[in-house]
Design a protein around this motif. Structure first.
Motif, PDB file in Angstrom:
ATOM      1  N   ASN A 190       0.841  -1.223  -0.130  1.00  0.00           N
ATOM      2  CA  ASN A 190       0.123  -0.083   0.132  1.00  0.00           C
ATOM      3  C   ASN A 190       0.925   1.173  -0.108  1.00  0.00           C
ATOM      4  O   ASN A 190       0.345   2.246  -0.459  1.00  0.00           O
ATOM      5  CB  ASN A 190      -0.977   0.000   1.089  1.00  0.00           C
ATOM      6  CG  ASN A 190      -0.290  -0.078   2.624  1.00  0.00           C
ATOM      7  OD1 ASN A 190       0.446   0.905   3.086  1.00  0.00           O
ATOM      8  ND2 ASN A 190      -0.394  -1.440   3.156  1.00  0.00           N
ATOM      9  N   TRP A 191       2.044   1.223   0.522  1.00  0.00           N
ATOM     10  CA  TRP A 191       3.016   2.395   0.362  1.00  0.00           C
ATOM     11  C   TRP A 191       3.244   2.672  -1.075  1.00  0.00           C
ATOM     12  O   TRP A 191       3.046   3.895  -1.428  1.00  0.00           O
ATOM     13  CB  TRP A 191       4.316   1.865   0.951  1.00  0.00           C
ATOM     14  CG  TRP A 191       4.718   1.915   2.380  1.00  0.00           C
ATOM     15  CD1 TRP A 191       3.779   1.631   3.417  1.00  0.00           C
ATOM     16  CD2 TRP A 191       5.726   2.445   3.043  1.00  0.00           C
ATOM     17  NE1 TRP A 191       4.392   1.634   4.512  1.00  0.00           N
ATOM     18  CE2 TRP A 191       5.493   2.341   4.529  1.00  0.00           C
ATOM     19  CE3 TRP A 191       6.867   2.964   2.751  1.00  0.00           C
ATOM     20  CZ2 TRP A 191       6.327   2.645   5.471  1.00  0.00           C
ATOM     21  CZ3 TRP A 191       7.878   3.659   3.740  1.00  0.00           C
ATOM     22  CH2 TRP A 191       7.465   3.333   5.082  1.00  0.00           C
ATOM     23  N   GLN A 192       3.358   1.677  -1.954  1.00  0.00           N
ATOM     24  CA  GLN A 192       3.624   2.010  -3.183  1.00  0.00           C
ATOM     25  C   GLN A 192       2.238   2.537  -3.959  1.00  0.00           C
ATOM     26  O   GLN A 192       2.283   3.315  -4.972  1.00  0.00           O
ATOM     27  CB  GLN A 192       4.084   0.559  -4.177  1.00  0.00           C
ATOM     28  CG  GLN A 192       4.443   1.081  -5.479  1.00  0.00           C
ATOM     29  CD  GLN A 192       5.577   1.971  -5.577  1.00  0.00           C
ATOM     30  OE1 GLN A 192       6.800   1.710  -4.725  1.00  0.00           O
ATOM     31  NE2 GLN A 192       5.895   2.482  -6.871  1.00  0.00           N
ATOM     32  N   SER A 193       1.151   2.137  -3.448  1.00  0.00           N
ATOM     33  CA  SER A 193      -0.056   2.812  -4.178  1.00  0.00           C
ATOM     34  C   SER A 193      -0.233   4.298  -3.850  1.00  0.00           C
ATOM     35  O   SER A 193      -0.436   4.943  -4.757  1.00  0.00           O
ATOM     36  CB  SER A 193      -1.294   2.111  -3.241  1.00  0.00           C
ATOM     37  OG  SER A 193      -1.374   0.835  -3.403  1.00  0.00           O
ATOM     38  N   TRP A 194       0.255   4.661  -2.616  1.00  0.00           N
ATOM     39  CA  TRP A 194       0.449   6.245  -2.411  1.00  0.00           C
ATOM     40  C   TRP A 194       1.538   6.844  -3.128  1.00  0.00           C
ATOM     41  O   TRP A 194       1.530   7.997  -3.642  1.00  0.00           O
ATOM     42  CB  TRP A 194       0.553   6.358  -0.845  1.00  0.00           C
ATOM     43  CG  TRP A 194      -0.789   6.310  -0.244  1.00  0.00           C
ATOM     44  CD1 TRP A 194      -1.280   4.966   0.421  1.00  0.00           C
ATOM     45  CD2 TRP A 194      -1.909   7.307  -0.162  1.00  0.00           C
ATOM     46  NE1 TRP A 194      -2.665   5.319   0.967  1.00  0.00           N
ATOM     47  CE2 TRP A 194      -3.056   6.718   0.443  1.00  0.00           C
ATOM     48  CE3 TRP A 194      -2.021   8.479  -0.391  1.00  0.00           C
ATOM     49  CZ2 TRP A 194      -3.966   7.506   0.766  1.00  0.00           C
ATOM     50  CZ3 TRP A 194      -3.119   9.248  -0.467  1.00  0.00           C
ATOM     51  CH2 TRP A 194      -4.140   9.056   0.088  1.00  0.00           C
ATOM     52  N   HIS A 195       2.875   6.097  -3.241  1.00  0.00           N
ATOM     53  CA  HIS A 195       3.868   6.795  -4.060  1.00  0.00           C
ATOM     54  C   HIS A 195       3.162   6.582  -5.535  1.00  0.00           C
ATOM     55  O   HIS A 195       3.568   7.930  -6.123  1.00  0.00           O
ATOM     56  CB  HIS A 195       4.914   5.764  -4.131  1.00  0.00           C
ATOM     57  CG  HIS A 195       5.554   5.494  -2.843  1.00  0.00           C
ATOM     58  ND1 HIS A 195       6.661   4.476  -2.641  1.00  0.00           N
ATOM     59  CD2 HIS A 195       5.469   5.872  -1.630  1.00  0.00           C
ATOM     60  CE1 HIS A 195       7.091   4.722  -1.440  1.00  0.00           C
ATOM     61  NE2 HIS A 195       6.275   5.568  -0.836  1.00  0.00           N
ATOM     62  N   ASN A 196       2.490   5.893  -5.926  1.00  0.00           N
ATOM     63  CA  ASN A 196       2.075   6.074  -7.357  1.00  0.00           C
ATOM     64  C   ASN A 196       0.945   7.219  -7.386  1.00  0.00           C
ATOM     65  O   ASN A 196       0.998   7.984  -8.560  1.00  0.00           O
ATOM     66  CB  ASN A 196       1.302   4.596  -8.059  1.00  0.00           C
ATOM     67  CG  ASN A 196       2.118   3.751  -8.152  1.00  0.00           C
ATOM     68  OD1 ASN A 196       3.437   3.721  -8.383  1.00  0.00           O
ATOM     69  ND2 ASN A 196       1.758   2.481  -7.888  1.00  0.00           N
ATOM     70  N   ALA A 197       0.204   7.122  -6.347  1.00  0.00           N
ATOM     71  CA  ALA A 197      -0.843   8.477  -6.290  1.00  0.00           C
ATOM     72  C   ALA A 197      -0.030   9.581  -6.397  1.00  0.00           C
ATOM     73  O   ALA A 197      -0.479  10.676  -7.001  1.00  0.00           O
ATOM     74  CB  ALA A 197      -1.837   8.253  -5.135  1.00  0.00           C
ATOM     75  N   ALA A 198       1.124   9.864  -5.607  1.00  0.00           N
ATOM     76  CA  ALA A 198       1.822  11.109  -5.499  1.00  0.00           C
ATOM     77  C   ALA A 198       2.219  11.552  -6.669  1.00  0.00           C
ATOM     78  O   ALA A 198       2.101  12.810  -7.233  1.00  0.00           O
ATOM     79  CB  ALA A 198       2.405  11.123  -4.141  1.00  0.00           C
ATOM     80  N   VAL A 199       2.899  10.610  -7.324  1.00  0.00           N
ATOM     81  CA  VAL A 199       3.759  10.946  -8.446  1.00  0.00           C
ATOM     82  C   VAL A 199       3.026  11.163  -9.454  1.00  0.00           C
ATOM     83  O   VAL A 199       3.074  12.174 -10.251  1.00  0.00           O
ATOM     84  CB  VAL A 199       4.777   9.961  -8.656  1.00  0.00           C
ATOM     85  CG1 VAL A 199       5.335  10.177 -10.096  1.00  0.00           C
ATOM     86  CG2 VAL A 199       5.901   9.853  -7.656  1.00  0.00           C
ATOM     87  N   GLY A 200       1.714  10.509  -9.594  1.00  0.00           N
ATOM     88  CA  GLY A 200       0.729  10.649 -10.666  1.00  0.00           C
ATOM     89  C   GLY A 200      -0.068  11.721 -10.655  1.00  0.00           C
ATOM     90  O   GLY A 200      -0.147  12.528 -11.578  1.00  0.00           O
ATOM     91  N   CYS A 201      -0.426  12.340  -9.472  1.00  0.00           N
ATOM     92  CA  CYS A 201      -1.249  13.565  -9.357  1.00  0.00           C
ATOM     93  C   CYS A 201      -0.296  14.687  -9.631  1.00  0.00           C
ATOM     94  O   CYS A 201      -0.677  15.547 -10.095  1.00  0.00           O
ATOM     95  CB  CYS A 201      -1.667  13.604  -7.637  1.00  0.00           C
ATOM     96  SG  CYS A 201      -3.224  12.421  -7.577  1.00  0.00           S
ATOM     97  N   ALA A 202       0.949  14.561  -9.155  1.00  0.00           N
ATOM     98  CA  ALA A 202       1.917  15.666  -9.477  1.00  0.00           C
ATOM     99  C   ALA A 202       2.192  15.683 -11.058  1.00  0.00           C
ATOM    100  O   ALA A 202       2.328  16.754 -11.517  1.00  0.00           O
ATOM    101  CB  ALA A 202       3.301  15.430  -8.662  1.00  0.00           C
ATOM    102  N   GLY A 203       2.263  14.325 -11.682  1.00  0.00           N
ATOM    103  CA  GLY A 203       2.339  14.471 -13.289  1.00  0.00           C
ATOM    104  C   GLY A 203       1.241  15.274 -13.777  1.00  0.00           C
ATOM    105  O   GLY A 203       1.731  15.973 -14.712  1.00  0.00           O
ATOM    106  N   PHE A 204      -0.103  15.050 -13.583  1.00  0.00           N
ATOM    107  CA  PHE A 204      -1.123  15.459 -14.245  1.00  0.00           C
ATOM    108  C   PHE A 204      -1.269  17.108 -13.848  1.00  0.00           C
ATOM    109  O   PHE A 204      -1.586  17.562 -14.727  1.00  0.00           O
ATOM    110  CB  PHE A 204      -2.339  14.680 -13.661  1.00  0.00           C
ATOM    111  CG  PHE A 204      -2.571  13.195 -14.383  1.00  0.00           C
ATOM    112  CD1 PHE A 204      -2.529  13.302 -15.757  1.00  0.00           C
ATOM    113  CD2 PHE A 204      -2.475  12.155 -13.749  1.00  0.00           C
ATOM    114  CE1 PHE A 204      -2.761  11.907 -16.374  1.00  0.00           C
ATOM    115  CE2 PHE A 204      -2.549  11.047 -14.103  1.00  0.00           C
ATOM    116  CZ  PHE A 204      -2.717  10.823 -15.581  1.00  0.00           C
ATOM    117  N   LEU A 205      -0.915  17.517 -12.713  1.00  0.00           N
ATOM    118  CA  LEU A 205      -0.895  18.796 -12.179  1.00  0.00           C
ATOM    119  C   LEU A 205       0.189  19.373 -13.093  1.00  0.00           C
ATOM    120  O   LEU A 205      -0.243  20.664 -13.587  1.00  0.00           O
ATOM    121  CB  LEU A 205      -0.665  18.740 -10.595  1.00  0.00           C
ATOM    122  CG  LEU A 205      -0.605  20.189 -10.370  1.00  0.00           C
ATOM    123  CD1 LEU A 205      -1.901  21.183 -10.293  1.00  0.00           C
ATOM    124  CD2 LEU A 205       0.136  19.944  -8.782  1.00  0.00           C
TER     125      LEU A 205
END
Length: 361
Positions: free
Chosen positions: A233-248
């Motif tokens: 689940n750590w990686q799930s949040w890593h993915n969310a953080a990096v992905g949200c930053a990427g889309f932003l």
């Protein structure tokens, strides 16, 4: 605050999901202007929505007026902020120390000061998200101004902080404001959501936006990405953080890493979701933890025309809890999960209902 998006009311995962990103002029990453209008219209006719919005705006007003006491130091592991005798969370009674609400003992020292700093960092990054959602409903300049103050303050010192783990020593698994990249990633998600909703406000100059992008958001991504956690689940949040930053930021490399990377969204859907739809740790606590991260990423992707909800494992994650309920709407406390009720996760099901139309949600 995922719920605000929803005041409005198949084949295996592909080996690769096409990702499109572009830094839009309006910051419509988590809420489009049309959606915001729909939310405001609902508030006018729905008493429950109005009460929710009023509570959100009241919280934002408090945040805007509060002294900006962001610690310019790393936070230690938040779990250290407990009474060693009673095991309960301490209460800050500064400058005297940190008090146990049960036995009244006052604790001082680096352990407690560092853990308290982690809670203050959480308070302010969560506050960015709260202020952003409030601004989407009520364009009070004070809300955008406070987000600007928070983010520029973090940008002023973030890169100077050491990267410390739970033991307070240098570690790749630690963050700069938190002792775990898990918490650092959660903080980045909160920052991305709140900032996306206010960044076009007149209080932000182009220089401000550049500073926030280059001295806070990208540096946070650089801390999070190297700590590869596979299917956890750590990686799930890593993915969310990096992905949200990427889309932003309109950074296709970041978004693609989060979705198609070695342990990105696609990999996790193929390997971390069991055949019965339960998250791999078979604990509802971890199930919700991972699903929250996934929803943040999926919402950001959706507004870039990338439909992660079409991947069948996503719906399986929403369906599985419905099959594990007791008649009183609680779950069995399997593994290290406490007894909990599905009503605590209504927000996630409002999102799922909007995206799937499944009447059970």
């Amino acid at each position: 605050m995922i719920w605000l998006c929803c005041l409005m009311t198949l084949a295996a995962p592909s080996a690769y999901i096409e990702v499109y990103t572009a830094e839009g002029p309006t910051g419509e990453i988590f809420l489009t202007r049309a959606e915001a209008e729909e939310v405001r219209a609902r508030i006018e006719i729905d008493a429950e929505a109005r009460a929710t919005a009023d509570g959100l705006i009241a919280s934002a007003r408090n945040l805007a007026a509060a002294p900006l006491d962001i610690p310019r130091a790393s936070g230690l592991w938040a779990h250290l902020y407990t009474c060693p005798v009673d095991g309960v969370r301490l209460e800050a009674r500064l400058p005297e120390g940190h008090t146990c609400p049960v036995c009244g003992e006052v604790y001082r020292g680096d352990r407690y000061e560092g853990a308290w700093r982690s809670y203050r960092h959480k308070f302010w990054t969560a506050g960015v998200e709260t202020l952003g959602w409030a601004y989407a409903l009520n364009e009070d300049p004070a809300f955008a101004t406070r987000v600007r103050e928070i983010l520029l303050e973090y940008a002023a010192f973030y890169e100077e902080l050491p990267q410390l783990g739970r033991d307070g020593k240098p570690s790749r698994s630690g963050g700069r404001i938190h002792a775990q990249t898990l918490d650092e990633a959660m903080a980045l998600v909160e920052i991305c959501v709140g900032y996306s909703l206010v960044r076009e406000a007149p209080v932000f100059s182009n220089a401000d936006r550049r500073t926030i992008r280059e001295r806070l958001i990208r540096p946070m991504v650089r801390v999070i990405q190297p700590n590869n956690r596979g299917i956890s689940n750590w990686q799930s949040w890593h993915n969310a953080a990096v992905g949200c930053a990427g889309f932003l930021l309109g950074d296709g490399g970041m978004a693609d890493w989060a979705i198609n990377g070695e342990h990105g969204f696609v990999y996790q859907m193929e390997h971390a979701v069991k055949e019965n739809g339960v998250w791999r740790e078979e604990s509802m606590s971890y199930h919700w933890l991972a699903l929250r991260a996934l929803v943040y990423l999926a919402e950001a992707a959706t507004r870039a025309d990338v439909d992660l909800y079409a991947v069948p494992q996503v719906k399986m994650l929403f369906d599985a809890p419905l099959r594990h309920l007791f008649p009183d709407l609680t779950f069995p406390p399997l593994h290290n999960a406490d007894r909990s009720s599905i009503t605590e996760f209504r927000a996630l099901y409002e999102v799922a209902y909007r995206r799937t139309g499944d009447a059970r949600y």
